[in-house]
Design an enzyme around this catalytic site. Sequence first.
Site, PDB file in Angstrom:
ATOM      1  N   ASP A  89      -4.347 -17.827   1.983  1.00 30.83           N
ATOM      2  CA  ASP A  89      -5.399 -18.494   1.202  1.00 30.83           C
ATOM      3  C   ASP A  89      -6.113 -19.547   2.044  1.00 30.83           C
ATOM      4  OD1 ASP A  89      -2.740 -19.267   0.946  1.00 30.83           O
ATOM      5  OD2 ASP A  89      -3.024 -20.402  -0.886  1.00 30.83           O
ATOM      6  N   ASP A  92      -6.697  -5.957   4.891  1.00 31.74           N
ATOM      7  CA  ASP A  92      -7.788  -5.236   4.228  1.00 31.74           C
ATOM      8  C   ASP A  92      -8.842  -6.240   3.738  1.00 31.74           C
ATOM      9  OD1 ASP A  92      -9.242  -3.223   3.114  1.00 31.74           O
ATOM     10  OD2 ASP A  92      -7.823  -2.745   1.520  1.00 31.74           O
ATOM     11  N   TYR A 117       0.804  -1.225   0.000  1.00 33.70           N
ATOM     12  CA  TYR A 117       0.000   0.000   0.000  1.00 33.70           C
ATOM     13  C   TYR A 117       0.833   1.270   0.000  1.00 33.70           C
ATOM     14  CZ  TYR A 117      -4.478  -2.350   0.532  1.00 33.70           C
ATOM     15  OH  TYR A 117      -5.605  -3.099   0.309  1.00 33.70           O
ATOM     16  N   LYS A 177       2.030 -15.043   3.721  1.00 27.76           N
ATOM     17  CA  LYS A 177       2.176 -15.784   2.458  1.00 27.76           C
ATOM     18  C   LYS A 177       3.667 -16.010   2.249  1.00 27.76           C
ATOM     19  CE  LYS A 177       0.446 -17.532  -1.386  1.00 27.76           C
ATOM     20  NZ  LYS A 177      -0.476 -18.682  -1.434  1.00 27.76           N
TER      21      LYS A 177
END
Length: 343
Positions: free
Chosen positions: A212, A236, A125, A177
């Site tokens: 995930d 988010d 971001y 991740k």
Amino acid sequence: MTHNIPATLIPGDGIGPEIVDATLAALDALNAPFVWDRQTAGLEGVKTGGDPLPKSTLDSIRRTRLALKGPLETPSGGGYRSSNVRLREEFQLYANLRPARTIIPGGRFDKIDLIVVRENLEGLYIGHEHYIPINGDPHAVAMATGVNTRQGGMRLLEYAFEHAVANGRKKVTIVHKANIMKALTGIFLETGLDLYERKYKGKFVMDTVIIDACAMKLVLNPWQFDMLVTTNLFGDILSDLVAGLVGGLGMAPGANIGADAAIFEAVHGSAPDIAGKGIANPIALLLAAAMMLDHVKLPEMATRLRNAIDAVLNLDNIRTGDLGGTANTGTFTKALVHRIVNS
Ligand code: NAI
């Protein structure tokens, strides 16, 4: 006697002014001691002063260090950079706290009590994006750089772990991740595990999960989680997912916390599709105001507000359309004020 508390108020765009009015009515009924300094930002800032984040708004928050904010519109693709992101950067609001708690029982997912703590300043971001033109196509290649620092991760993780201990959370799950983005999200995972071993071992259970798999597990069995701590983009997305578990975006508040300021808002956006119709659900911003009352150490007022929302939804059965009801913002607010003054 409670002292006056100066605070900045940004009504915002779209449904912002409608839900802000509802929230002010509730806070007035509670005799909350905020003294508001009204300011603009987002599209409203552009319309009134040609600036999506006017200097007077920044000066006001610099003075009050406390703000309640309606949603701010951000154009997709081109246009100005998100005023929300800029506010977070300007005041170094590194922690984004997004609780999701079931208020209306008997839904698809019952008895949810989850909190997402999202790193608010780093990752993908930071806005380092560009295109590479090839063969006359100016947008042939798009590139973005994510940056996560040990220091930035550490202060967020410390805040989250302290919050977990202070609020009796039993389990904290770091979402990452690191199998694919080994450096970018690996640093966050590594910092969290190290911090837990050094300072928090035994105070709560520590777990880790890949983003995930986390999304799937949240939908299959959300009760296995208690607090999720994660980097900016994943936080988010997951905070909208957990909002869906408790009835949708109309029920999800957020707090942006930094060392020098705190800004409270709804998780949802300006909802242009229903703006001006008087049908928006104001609960997300009302719950954000309850978090703001907790923040300024007025927990009894916060509890009165939360209990009144609960009573209107479940005893009066007054609900807005997004919750399957027929009430508009005005009827909901009237019932809420009635509950508050009689509490
Ligand atoms: P959105 O959250 O505004 O709306 C998504 C859907 O949820 C819409 O169908 C909307 O009607 C519904 N919804 C949202 N809040 C509701 C409420 N309180 N009551 C009833 N229904 C509600 O997301 P969208 O449409 O993607 O974004 C619109 C604008 O808001 C964009 O410019 C975006 O950048 C901005 N935005 C601002 C945020 C902020 O200020 N913190 C956060 C998210 C988006």
